[in-house]
Design an enzyme around this catalytic site. Structure first.
Site, PDB file in Angstrom:
ATOM      1  CG  PHE A 200      -1.668   0.980   1.458  1.00 33.55           C
ATOM      2  CD1 PHE A 200      -3.134   1.645   0.879  1.00 33.55           C
ATOM      3  CD2 PHE A 200      -1.096   2.418   2.704  1.00 33.55           C
ATOM      4  CE1 PHE A 200      -4.077   2.650   0.746  1.00 33.55           C
ATOM      5  CE2 PHE A 200      -2.021   3.621   2.061  1.00 33.55           C
ATOM      6  CZ  PHE A 200      -3.181   3.758   1.728  1.00 33.55           C
ATOM      7  CG  ASP A 201       3.524   2.246   3.302  1.00 37.15           C
ATOM      8  OD1 ASP A 201       2.288   0.985   3.789  1.00 37.15           O
ATOM      9  OD2 ASP A 201       3.775   2.585   4.355  1.00 37.15           O
ATOM     10  CB  THR A 202       5.746   0.685  -2.808  1.00 37.38           C
ATOM     11  OG1 THR A 202       6.593   0.283  -1.546  1.00 37.38           O
ATOM     12  CG2 THR A 202       5.851   0.668  -4.473  1.00 37.38           C
TER      13      THR A 202
END
Length: 411
Positions: A200-202
């Protein structure tokens, strides 16, 4: 009936009561670490953070007593709320809480508090001021102080190198569990983020970078948690799948990066007398042209003795024309998807015919004057190709890809 542009008293009251910062702590089976983490975080924010805040414990499908601990903390600490999701996934938990939060700035940190909380205010300050759009803590930036094993260090650096090589990412640390985003930016980006787990972050960062948003990086002090629950192998496999999916989505045009840029006002600043995007297009076109010319000259040199100069020129130019049109379509003019691809190739062949006329005409004039050696032929062809390249750019920009809306996403 007149309409006032001033906010209503009710709206002003909601705005006043809403926190400036909502810090999410996503947890899964963290019954032991959750309470000391939240109490330490709450004390830090209460004494060192000068704005109204909220701490949201996002429990995603814990099977131990994490949910009970979260509820107890929410009942005893002001500004702490607990949310329970029936499905696992850190990304799912963050997306749910951030989507429903009324705070101006949204952040999250890992429950192990590996990152020193002293970096929290520097993380969110550029977002509160409006200067930056996202902020990340970085263990790989200059000035960071990190304590972790060689295995975790190798995996982290390798992952970020893969991101740079496959998605042209320029941020230094995608995996540090210490990030923040402005709520108005999150409202635009979150619907585009598909991953519900660790990727999700990437995905969020790559999308933000491609839309031209400012990502502020904060060097952090970070101490590895030896009791980390992260399955490194499973996470690495999921991340690689996420990279492949995101690469396809960006390459096919399924992600509307150009439209997001325009909505967020992040298109390049206009320069008087220079059409929008022209400088970047020229640089990318030149790079594609250099590669095409080298391939063309190599093919010509290989075919010249067997086919003669005119036939070798025809085959070499035709072989590189299709690849050149495809490369310029994708890289120079940022056209995504398959719509219009055949029309662009047909028009590219017309442009190829113009280039063929210039180069073949140059060869014909040269051989009328003398019987030159191959090195002279190559020199003449280089000059002819430079002229043909300029004509090709003008035709591609003004005719072949004219109907395509200008796009400014990063390669």
């Amino acid at each position: 009936m007149s309409l006032s542009m001033l906010p209503s008293p009710a709206a002003e009251q909601v705005r006043t009561l809403a926190p400036m910062l909502d810090v999410v702590v996503p947890v899964y089976n963290e019954e032991i670490d959750l309470e000391p983490c939240v109490r330490r975080l709450h004390e830090h924010l209460r004494t060192a953070f000068p704005y109204r805040f909220r701490i949201t414990i996002a429990d995603n499908a814990s099977t131990d007593s994490t949910q009970e601990v979260a509820r107890r903390l929410a009942g005893s600490l002001p500004g702490v709320v607990a949310v329970h999701l029936p499905e696992k996934g850190r990304g799912r938990a963050l997306k749910h809480v951030w989507t429903h939060s009324d705070a101006a700035v949204l952040a999250y940190l890992d429950v192990d508090l590996s990152t020193d909380l002293g970096a929290l205010l520097p993380l969110v300050a550029p977002l509160i001021s409006g200067h930056s759009d996202l902020a990340i803590g970085s263990r790989l930036a200059r000035g960071s102080r990190v304590v972790r094993g060689a295995k975790r260090e190798f995996i982290s650096r390798t992952y970020n190198l893969i991101l740079r090589g496959t998605l042209s990412a320029r941020f230094s640390d995608a995996q540090c569990g210490f990030k923040a985003i402005r709520a108005d930016v999150a409202e635009r980006l979150l619907p585009m983020v598909e991953d519900t787990g660790w990727f999700f972050d990437t995905e969020l960062l790559v999308l933000a970078e491609r839309t031209g948003l400012r990502i502020h990086e904060v060097p952090v002090d970070w101490i590895d948690d030896p009791d980390s629950r992260v399955d490194i192998v499973a996470t690495a496999i999921a991340d690689l799948r996420g990279i492949a999916r995101l690469t396809r989505a960006l390459g096919s045009g399924r992600l509307p990066v150009a439209a997001l840029r325009r909505q967020l006002g992040r298109n390049p600043l206009p320069v008087a007398g220079v059409p929008a995007g022209l400088t970047g297009q020229l640089l990318r076109f030149a790079a594609v042209g250099v590669a095409s010319t080298l391939a063309y000259l190599l093919l010509y040199a290989l075919l010249r003795n067997g086919f003669g100069p005119q036939a070798a020129n025809l085959v070499a130019l035709l072989a590189t024309a299709v690849a050149n049109t495809a490369a310029n379509r994708r890289l120079t003019f940022r056209v995504r998807g398959s719509d219009g691809a055949w029309r662009h190739q047909a028009q590219g062949l017309v442009v190829f015919a113009v280039g063929l006329g210039l180069t073949s005409g140059s060869l014909a004039l040269l051989h009328l004057a003398s019987d030159p050696p191959t090195i002279v032929e190559l020199g003449v062809l280089v000059v002819a190709n430079l002229v043909a390249t300029g004509v090709r750019f003008l035709l591609m920009r003004g005719w072949v890809f004219r109907a395509a809306p200008p796009s400014f996403d990063q390669a």
